[in-house]
Design a protein around this motif. Structure first.
Motif, short mmCIF file in Angstrom:
data_model
loop_
_atom_site.label_atom_id
_atom_site.label_comp_id
_atom_site.label_asym_id
_atom_site.label_seq_id
_atom_site.Cartn_x
_atom_site.Cartn_y
_atom_site.Cartn_z
N TRP A 129 40.46 3.97 24.45
CA TRP A 129 42.18 4.54 25.43
C TRP A 129 42.50 4.28 26.96
O TRP A 129 41.78 4.85 27.39
N THR A 132 46.77 2.47 25.11
CA THR A 132 47.17 1.13 24.18
C THR A 132 45.20 1.64 24.04
O THR A 132 45.03 2.20 25.04
N ARG A 137 41.49 0.23 21.05
CA ARG A 137 40.35 -0.57 20.29
C ARG A 137 39.20 0.57 20.28
O ARG A 137 39.02 1.33 20.98
#
Length: 230
Positions: A21, A9, A11
């Motif tokens: 990450w 994931t 952002r």
């Protein structure tokens, strides 16, 4: 944890232009990290390392269940904050305590090991380093992505091609011509993964033709496009 806790994931980071990450591996195995012109500060397996800008794909092994928290800097952003020249760590994975005071890195590592959100802790530590990036770094990226020739870019910023090459080494780890190839590879992969046919990918990303695309992908990634975009 359930299977939904595994995977990657990311952002937008609180550091301008960077990406925060995390990754948790299930079964470990080999990984191919493609060049993107970026540098990362990575915490994994009890260690803090700096991943330098790669000229070609970097092959690594991810242990079973490995947890990783990291910040990826935009091209040219990391060197000023880390206090190094990008070409010093090109194609390398360097312990952070080789670049920063070892006591500082040890304390940060201990905090990361204990933190429920290690990414936030890592971001805070990097935000506390008050070093402004070179303003030239982001200025060069748009014309490179647009396929502008390096000679024209040098003239626009008031530098000779030799001077610009030296600045590129410090900022990105390599000269602007190689960085342009790396950025073009990223653009081509984004198009191909979005379902665009390879002939259209080649035309849109600035390759001479599909054969040129195939050669450059193999040279930089080490494998043909079909292995990157099944």
């Amino acid at each position: 944890m359930g299977t939904a806790d595994f995977g990657y994931t990311e952002r937008a980071s609180r550091l301008r232009g960077a990406v925060a990450w995390r990754h948790r591996a299930g079964a470990g195995g080999p990984a191919r990290i493609l060049p993107d012109g970026c540098m990362d500060v990575i915490h994994s397996e009890g260690r803090l390392i700096v991943a330098g800008p790669d000229t070609i794909a970097h092959l690594t092994w991810i242990p079973d269940g490995a947890r990783t928290a990291a910040v990826r800097f935009a091209p040219g952003q990391g060197p000023a904050l880390l206090g190094i020249s990008a070409d010093e760590v090109r194609d390398q994975r360097v312990p952070l305590d080789a670049l920063w005071p070892s006591d500082q890195v040890r304390r940060l590592t201990e905090r990361l090991e204990e933190a429920p959100d290690p990414v936030a802790v890592l971001e805070a530590a990097l935000l506390a380093v008050d070093r402004a990036p070179d303003p030239l770094a982001p200025r060069l990226l748009a014309p490179l992505r647009a396929g502008r020739p390096v000679a024209g870019i040098a003239a626009e910023v008031g530098l000779s091609e030799r001077q610009l090459h030296r600045r590129g080494l410090r900022l990105y780890g390599y000269g602007l011509k190689h960085l342009a190839r790396v950025l073009r590879l990223g653009a081509a992969l984004d198009l191909a993964r979005g379902g665009v046919g390879l002939a259209a990918v080649a035309a849109s990303a600035g390759y001479a033709d599909q054969a040129h695309l195939a050669r450059d992908v193999k040279a930089l990634a080490g494998v043909p496009m079909k292995e990157l975009v099944p």
